[in-house]
Scaffold this motif. Structure first.
Motif, mmCIF file in Angstrom:
data_model
loop_
_atom_site.group_PDB
_atom_site.id
_atom_site.type_symbol
_atom_site.label_atom_id
_atom_site.label_comp_id
_atom_site.label_asym_id
_atom_site.label_seq_id
_atom_site.Cartn_x
_atom_site.Cartn_y
_atom_site.Cartn_z
ATOM 1 N N GLU A 43 60.663 39.307 6.141
ATOM 2 C CA GLU A 43 60.410 37.875 6.053
ATOM 3 C C GLU A 43 61.585 37.121 5.436
ATOM 4 O O GLU A 43 61.925 36.013 5.870
ATOM 5 N N ALA A 44 62.235 37.702 4.424
ATOM 6 C CA ALA A 44 63.378 37.041 3.787
ATOM 7 C C ALA A 44 64.508 36.810 4.792
ATOM 8 O O ALA A 44 65.161 35.766 4.780
ATOM 9 N N LEU A 45 64.741 37.758 5.680
ATOM 10 C CA LEU A 45 65.775 37.598 6.701
ATOM 11 C C LEU A 45 65.376 36.542 7.718
ATOM 12 O O LEU A 45 66.194 35.705 8.120
ATOM 13 N N LEU A 46 64.121 36.538 8.127
ATOM 14 C CA LEU A 46 63.646 35.505 9.052
ATOM 15 C C LEU A 46 63.799 34.111 8.450
ATOM 16 O O LEU A 46 64.226 33.167 9.122
ATOM 17 N N ARG A 47 63.472 33.991 7.170
ATOM 18 C CA ARG A 47 63.601 32.703 6.484
ATOM 19 C C ARG A 47 65.068 32.254 6.453
ATOM 20 O O ARG A 47 65.379 31.102 6.720
ATOM 21 N N LEU A 48 65.956 33.175 6.169
ATOM 22 C CA LEU A 48 67.378 32.871 6.135
ATOM 23 C C LEU A 48 67.880 32.415 7.506
ATOM 24 O O LEU A 48 68.620 31.445 7.627
ATOM 25 N N LEU A 49 67.435 33.097 8.539
ATOM 26 C CA LEU A 49 67.840 32.718 9.899
ATOM 27 C C LEU A 49 67.299 31.336 10.264
ATOM 28 O O LEU A 49 68.000 30.537 10.896
ATOM 29 N N ARG A 50 66.083 31.043 9.857
ATOM 30 C CA ARG A 50 65.496 29.722 10.152
ATOM 31 C C ARG A 50 66.272 28.617 9.427
ATOM 32 O O ARG A 50 66.463 27.538 9.969
ATOM 33 N N GLU A 51 66.720 28.888 8.221
ATOM 34 C CA GLU A 51 67.448 27.886 7.433
ATOM 35 C C GLU A 51 68.810 27.570 8.028
ATOM 36 O O GLU A 51 69.317 26.468 7.839
#
Length: 53
Positions: A43-51
């Motif tokens: 989830e942390a990587l997905l959040r980073l990609l979304r940002e």
């Protein structure tokens, strides 16, 4: 006690540049990495990609 271990056998490579090589490469990559690719993206990587988009 194991004193010497033979390295794993290398798969027989078809000549590069043809359909047989492409098929072999796809099969080898799938065999070696399919378990890692099947794991969920953290989830942390997905959040980073979304940002960043």
């Amino acid at each position: 006690m194991i004193l010497f271990q033979h390295p794993p056998a290398r798969p027989q490579l078809p000549p590069p540049g043809g359909a047989a090589f492409d098929r072999w490469l796809q099969d080898e990559l799938t065999r070696r990495y399919e378990s890692a690719l099947a794991e969920p993206v953290p989830e942390a990587l997905l959040r980073l990609l979304r940002e960043t988009h």
